[in-house]
Design an enzyme around this catalytic site. Sequence first.
Site, PDB file in Angstrom:
ATOM      1  N   THR A 174       1.044  -1.422  -0.068  1.00 45.79           N
ATOM      2  CA  THR A 174      -0.336   0.089  -0.167  1.00 45.79           C
ATOM      3  C   THR A 174       1.070   1.555   0.028  1.00 45.79           C
ATOM      4  O   THR A 174       1.770   0.962   0.650  1.00 45.79           O
ATOM      5  CB  THR A 174      -0.334   0.082   1.177  1.00 45.79           C
ATOM      6  OG1 THR A 174      -1.899  -0.843   1.472  1.00 45.79           O
ATOM      7  CG2 THR A 174      -1.563   1.337   1.237  1.00 45.79           C
ATOM      8  N   PHE A 176       1.015   4.755   0.632  1.00 48.27           N
ATOM      9  CA  PHE A 176       0.532   6.016   1.215  1.00 48.27           C
ATOM     10  C   PHE A 176       1.196   7.196   1.313  1.00 48.27           C
ATOM     11  O   PHE A 176       2.048   6.901   1.067  1.00 48.27           O
ATOM     12  CB  PHE A 176       0.785   5.645   3.025  1.00 48.27           C
ATOM     13  CG  PHE A 176       0.259   4.929   3.504  1.00 48.27           C
ATOM     14  CD1 PHE A 176      -0.809   4.805   4.457  1.00 48.27           C
ATOM     15  CD2 PHE A 176       0.664   3.596   3.516  1.00 48.27           C
ATOM     16  CE1 PHE A 176      -1.149   3.909   4.981  1.00 48.27           C
ATOM     17  CE2 PHE A 176       0.139   2.470   4.289  1.00 48.27           C
ATOM     18  CZ  PHE A 176      -0.722   2.628   4.622  1.00 48.27           C
TER      19      PHE A 176
END
Length: 281
Positions: A174, A176
Amino acid sequence: MSNPQRIAFQGEPGAFSHQAIKRWFPGAEAVAHPTFEEAFAAVRSGECDLGMIPVENSLAGRVADVHHLLPHSGLKIIGERFLPIEMNLMVNKGAKLADIKVAFSHPMALMQCRNSLRELNILPEVFHDTAGSARALKESGAMDRAAIAPEVAAELYGLEIIRPNLEDARHNTTRFLVLTGEQSVVDPAPEIPCVTTFVFRVRSIPAALYKALGGFATNGVNMTKLESYSENGSFSVTFFYADVEARPSDRALQLAMEELKFFATDVEILGVYPQDEFRRK
């Protein structure tokens, strides 16, 4: 980004965003907010020094809402961080793997662990949140059930990890964004490779997107992300969210942006920030 005291994130304590804050800002207080809107507002008001917001996942794609909230938010992107998503099977202390019949978590987490769960003969059960499943397991005291959640959730709720790295695919990551409410943000030093994030709306003319992007190709600017989204229920004009590996002071990007503005409106730069090491691997 030096020594922030409080960092806002969306989700329950123990979420992957909490894990990201703990990893890169270990001395800061991670402040949970139920929605992205509230997390953004906390940074904008100064209640929190920074925000740690997921923007995309290598398996699930973009994170809903973030593209709509960033433009005109009053916040600036000052960093990116790539977090490998590691799923952990956790239980109440004293429970044994052989006794676990059911594991519950967010549907996406269950999907990413389905083969491992099948091999362990454990049934998946949907819960609304990964961190929330850890909290609910602790509250239940059940010894025949497990939760699938980040490592920080086990620490937070006093659970025991009996199977780390439960995910079927090891490349799940992921990305960010680190956000600030400060308006006088200093660009990174000239020798640091940068990403510039911006949004724009194409004009309602034939081949507008093709023409708008032409300047990036002819000037050798590497565009690593381009996503479309609609605003205010309109399907006639489309907004785009883009990342390029360059900075506005680079002559090549200056020329590309000049050409973009012939075929697009509402061009807004959301941030100029250092490339994370993960991007350069």
